[in-house]
Design a protein around this motif. Structure first.
Motif, short mmCIF file in Angstrom:
data_model
loop_
_atom_site.label_atom_id
_atom_site.label_comp_id
_atom_site.label_asym_id
_atom_site.label_seq_id
_atom_site.Cartn_x
_atom_site.Cartn_y
_atom_site.Cartn_z
N LEU A 186 -32.11 -0.95 -2.31
CA LEU A 186 -32.91 -2.41 -2.75
C LEU A 186 -32.15 -3.04 -3.94
CD1 LEU A 186 -36.48 -1.37 -2.12
CD2 LEU A 186 -35.12 -2.89 -0.82
N HIS A 198 -30.20 -4.00 1.79
CA HIS A 198 -31.69 -4.22 2.31
C HIS A 198 -32.01 -3.86 3.59
CE1 HIS A 198 -31.83 -7.54 -1.14
NE2 HIS A 198 -31.99 -6.53 -1.49
N THR A 266 -39.02 -7.90 0.44
CA THR A 266 -37.69 -8.19 0.39
C THR A 266 -37.24 -8.75 1.84
OG1 THR A 266 -37.10 -6.70 -1.14
CG2 THR A 266 -35.08 -7.31 0.11
#
Length: 408
Positions: A186, A198, A266
């Motif tokens: 991350l 990610h 995310t």
């Protein structure tokens, strides 16, 4: 995203800011020749091998200190990057040694561990945001090593460890290394802008939480065969192991809760609709199994697969991850109960874990909440506690260092 201003009271937020400053001052003493040393109860470096994971985590902490504006911390970041680029780096085989002699002169543990290598990625990511010389190369090298040796694209998880020359692989897979690989990916994705990291974090989280944790009643299996078959009895004879304890690890459930929500935020999209209910389930299971279950406040370290305590010691890092889980769940759900838990757990930390005389936090407490050293001695590093103390002033995403850099 904006800061979670409803998380805690202004007074609590001020306490967290002051405690972050106190912890960062404690961090300064860890810098030694060759990297960062293991700090003792008095805040002085203990004469023992320098650990790769500690040098990486303290480099990351020093980056947080610099991004917060603390003088002298950029030099400490540079010190960490230099140590990782020279002392710890295996220039013959690539990768990083697990440990170095106390004088910083030669490796004492040459194995290549996914757990520690994940922290090389984290350190490189945070140092790059500080524009520390050599940090670009450090991060690029760390990602390349992980991509070449540790990442198993077929299953979407990280391998565990290898001999120094990468020729022999350990016949074990571990959830702890994968959890910290999620954290590292991350951070790397935030810093580099490369969505590959990610996406890999998402693959690990999906299999670990929407798969293994869900299938095991939200008690996360920690140990596996190379084919990812759970080894539920692993280390039953060494239940207090610092990295591979038997049974369910309460702190990891809490840590995974935060990381699951951060990964879902995310990546986004309806395919992550499972994430918030799963994070709630993980945290509720951790509270039910772990909090004050023996009649005294505090989270036990581990339980068996029925939820009964195995190691009743209270580890400081577990409490910090409880704060992180409450913080993330308050972001995700807006439910007031998580703010209440956050305040309750902070009150416990102030009453029992903060060492107002020796500095930092006691690493471990006995079941009666007095200082102990059954699994951990001294105060090895400040990574967990410093990150927890930043929570009230940060959004859920991006990762810690990127969020601080965005505020500058």
């Amino acid at each position: 995203m904006t800061e979670n201003t409803a998380l805690c009271s202004p007074a609590t937020a001020e306490e967290f800011a002051a405690e972050a400053d106190r912890l960062l001052e404690f961090t300064r003493a860890a810098a030694v020749r060759g990297g960062f040393g293991w700090l003792g109860d008095d805040g002085q470096v203990v004469e023992r091998d320098l650990q790769l994971w500690i040098t990486c985590r303290m480099t990351h902490v020093c980056a947080l200190g610099h991004l917060l504006g603390h003088p002298g911390f950029l030099e400490l970041v540079e010190h960490g990057v230099d140590a990782l680029g020279k002392t710890f780096h295996d220039s013959t085989n690539d990768g990083w040694y697990a440990a170095i002699s106390p004088d910083g002169r030669h490796p004492t543990a040459r194995d290549k561990e996914a757990y520690a290598h994940s922290f090389v990625i984290l350190a490189g990511s945070s140092a790059q945001l500080c524009e520390a010389p050599g940090s670009d190369d450090l991060l690029a090298s760390a990602l390349a090593v992980h991509d070449r040796y540790f990442w198993d694209d077929e299953v979407g998880m990280s391998r565990e460890s290898f001999t120094a020359d990468w020729r022999r692989e350990e016949t074990y897979r571990g959830m702890n290394a994968n959890m910290h690989t999620v954290e590292a990916f991350l951070a790397a994705g935030d810093v580099t802008g490369d969505e590959r990291w990610h996406e890999r974090a998402g693959r690990i989280v999906t299999r670990a939480i929407d798969g293994f944790a869900r299938d095991n009643g939200w008690r996360i299996p920690e140990h596996f065969t190379p084919d990812w078959e759970p080894l539920l009895e692993h280390n039953r004879d060494e239940p207090a192991h610092p990295f591979r304890p038997y049974g369910a690890t309460i702190g990891h459930a809490l840590e995974w809760s935060r990381l699951t929500l951060a990964t879902a935020t995310t990546l986004g999209g309806p395919e992550w609709d499972w994430a918030t209910p799963a994070a709630v389930a993980l945290t509720e299971r951790a509270i039910a199994d772990g909090w004050a279950v023996d009649g005294t406040d505090g989270f036990v370290y581990t339980t068996d697969w029925s939820g009964a305590p195995v190691v009743p010691a209270r580890m400081h890092w577990v409490l910090t991850e409880a704060l992180g889980a409450a913080w993330a769940l308050q972001h995700a759900t807006g439910e007031a109960r998580w703010s209440a838990e956050f305040e309750r757990w902070w009150a416990y930390a102030k009453a029992h874990l903060l060492d107002r005389v020796g500095g930092s936090w006691y690493a471990e407490l006995a079941p009666d909440n007095t200082p102990a050293a059954g699994t951990w001695s001294g105060k090895p590093d400040t990574y967990h506690a410093v990150q927890a103390m930043l929570l009230p002033r940060l959004p859920l995403t991006p990762s810690f260092a990127s969020a601080l850099a965005a505020r500058a």
